[in-house]
Scaffold this active site. Structure first.
Site, PDB file in Angstrom:
ATOM      1  N   GLU A  95       1.016  -1.074  -0.003  1.00  0.00           N
ATOM      2  CA  GLU A  95       0.117  -0.273  -0.001  1.00  0.00           C
ATOM      3  C   GLU A  95       0.925   1.313   0.006  1.00  0.00           C
ATOM      4  O   GLU A  95       1.874   1.301   0.782  1.00  0.00           O
ATOM      5  CB  GLU A  95      -0.922   0.059   1.469  1.00  0.00           C
ATOM      6  CG  GLU A  95      -2.035  -1.060   1.075  1.00  0.00           C
ATOM      7  CD  GLU A  95      -2.853  -1.077   2.494  1.00  0.00           C
ATOM      8  OE1 GLU A  95      -2.896   0.013   3.171  1.00  0.00           O
ATOM      9  OE2 GLU A  95      -3.753  -2.181   2.656  1.00  0.00           O
ATOM     10  N   GLU A 141      -8.564   2.043  -4.612  1.00  0.00           N
ATOM     11  CA  GLU A 141      -9.739   1.921  -3.817  1.00  0.00           C
ATOM     12  C   GLU A 141     -10.221   3.101  -3.189  1.00  0.00           C
ATOM     13  O   GLU A 141      -9.533   4.038  -2.666  1.00  0.00           O
ATOM     14  CB  GLU A 141      -8.895   0.959  -2.601  1.00  0.00           C
ATOM     15  CG  GLU A 141     -10.168   0.602  -1.325  1.00  0.00           C
ATOM     16  CD  GLU A 141      -9.674  -0.369  -0.239  1.00  0.00           C
ATOM     17  OE1 GLU A 141      -8.665  -0.939  -0.508  1.00  0.00           O
ATOM     18  OE2 GLU A 141     -10.513  -0.607   0.519  1.00  0.00           O
TER      19      GLU A 141
HETATM   20  O1  KIV Z   1      -6.758  -6.956   1.815  1.00  0.00           O
HETATM   21  C1  KIV Z   1      -7.692  -6.832   0.672  1.00  0.00           C
HETATM   22  O2  KIV Z   1      -8.434  -7.513   0.435  1.00  0.00           O
HETATM   23  C2  KIV Z   1      -7.371  -5.824  -0.210  1.00  0.00           C
HETATM   24  C3  KIV Z   1      -8.156  -5.659  -1.287  1.00  0.00           C
HETATM   25  C4  KIV Z   1      -9.623  -5.035  -0.905  1.00  0.00           C
HETATM   26  C5  KIV Z   1      -7.910  -4.708  -2.665  1.00  0.00           C
HETATM   27  O3  KIV Z   1      -6.325  -5.254  -0.275  1.00  0.00           O
END
Ligand code: KIV
Length: 264
Positions: free
Chosen positions: A114, A181
């Site tokens: 991220e 997201e």
């Molecule tokens: O952890 C997860 O499931 C994610 C998705 C929502 C993209 O990062």
């Protein structure tokens, strides 16, 4: 035929990329059998599977454990595993060691991190070391507290510009795809047009190159919140409860097991 990072990249502008999370063998097998392109072992497992109140509690050990189960089941889909909070922010060496475990022990074929900013250098280093990386911008759950909670990001022009710039930086670093997201659909469309790697949206509207959802949301498990961007394709929790209740009353009434369900 096994899907590769190259095959996923080549889908841009040709066909939508369909992704879903999975955390265990049976669901991973089913998703693979129906033809999912990418199976993400997301750190969302902390919330939907392990009962944590956020993803920051998820450990690398837990991610490796669940990635192992998924990779045992999958024959075709590309397996991407999330690098959990604090497993990559410390230094490049730490990120490399963490990614190495997800790939060598877990069986992941790519990792997801991220953010951008100071991490771009680490991401570039991982890619140069031969580890495919998926980026993740917008609402980044591991740092949600800095973003004011689980909220749409990039509504203000300055914030939108920052996300656009970050997307370009991640693309330049070599990510093979980018999760967006909870961003406004216009911004997601702009990023999708600007960068050459595929964008995968969740709460980012219809114009991204692909879509991802959390498996438990799609199936209709009841959680504390029901995000607007989730479409429920089943009422799994309701049906599971009905099945468990029937079993309960059958055992109590003595109608299970029957003669057919026992041995001479
Ligand atoms: O952890 C997860 O499931 C994610 C998705 C929502 C993209 O990062």
């Amino acid at each position: 035929m096994k899907l590769t990072v190259k095959a996923i990249r080549e889908k841009k502008k040709k066909e939508k990329i369909v992704c879903l999370t999975a955390y265990d063998f049976p669901f991973a097998r089913i998703l693979d059998e129906v033809g999912m392109d990418i199976i993400l072992v997301g750190d969302s497992l902390g919330m939907v599977l392990l009962g944590y109140d956020s993803t920051v509690r998820v450990t690398l050990r837990e991610m490796v454990h669940h990635t192992k189960a998924v990779s045992r089941a999958v024959k075709r889909a590309l397996i991407v595993s999330d690098m959990p909070f604090a497993s990559y922010q410390g230094s490049f060496d730490q990120a490399f060691r963490s990614a190495k475990r997800l790939i060598q022990e877990g069986g992941a074929e790519a990792v997801k991190l991220e953010g951008a900013g100071a991490l771009v250098k680490t991401i570039k280093g991982l890619i140069q070391a031969g580890i495919p990386v998926m980026g993740h911008l917008g609402m980044t759950p591991q740092t949600a507290t800095f973003l004011g909670g689980y909220k749409v990001q990039g509504r203000e022009p300055k914030a939108a510009r920052q996300i656009l710039e970050d997307a370009q930086k991640l693309e330049d670093a070599g990510v093979f795809s980018l999760v967006l997201e909870c961003v406004p659909r216009k911004l997601a469309e702009q990023i999708t047009k600007k960068i050459s790697c595929p964008t995968i949206g969740i709460g980012a509207g219809p114009k991204t190159d692909g879509q991802i959802l959390v498996l438990h949301d799609l199936l209709g498990f009841e959680g504390p919140v029901h995000p607007r961007f989730v479409r429920r394709y089943a009422s799994f929790e309701k049906e599971a409860k009905q099945a468990f209740s029937r079993y309960l009353s059958d055992v109590r009434s003595g109608s299970f097991p029957s003669l057919k369900e026992s041995f001479e």
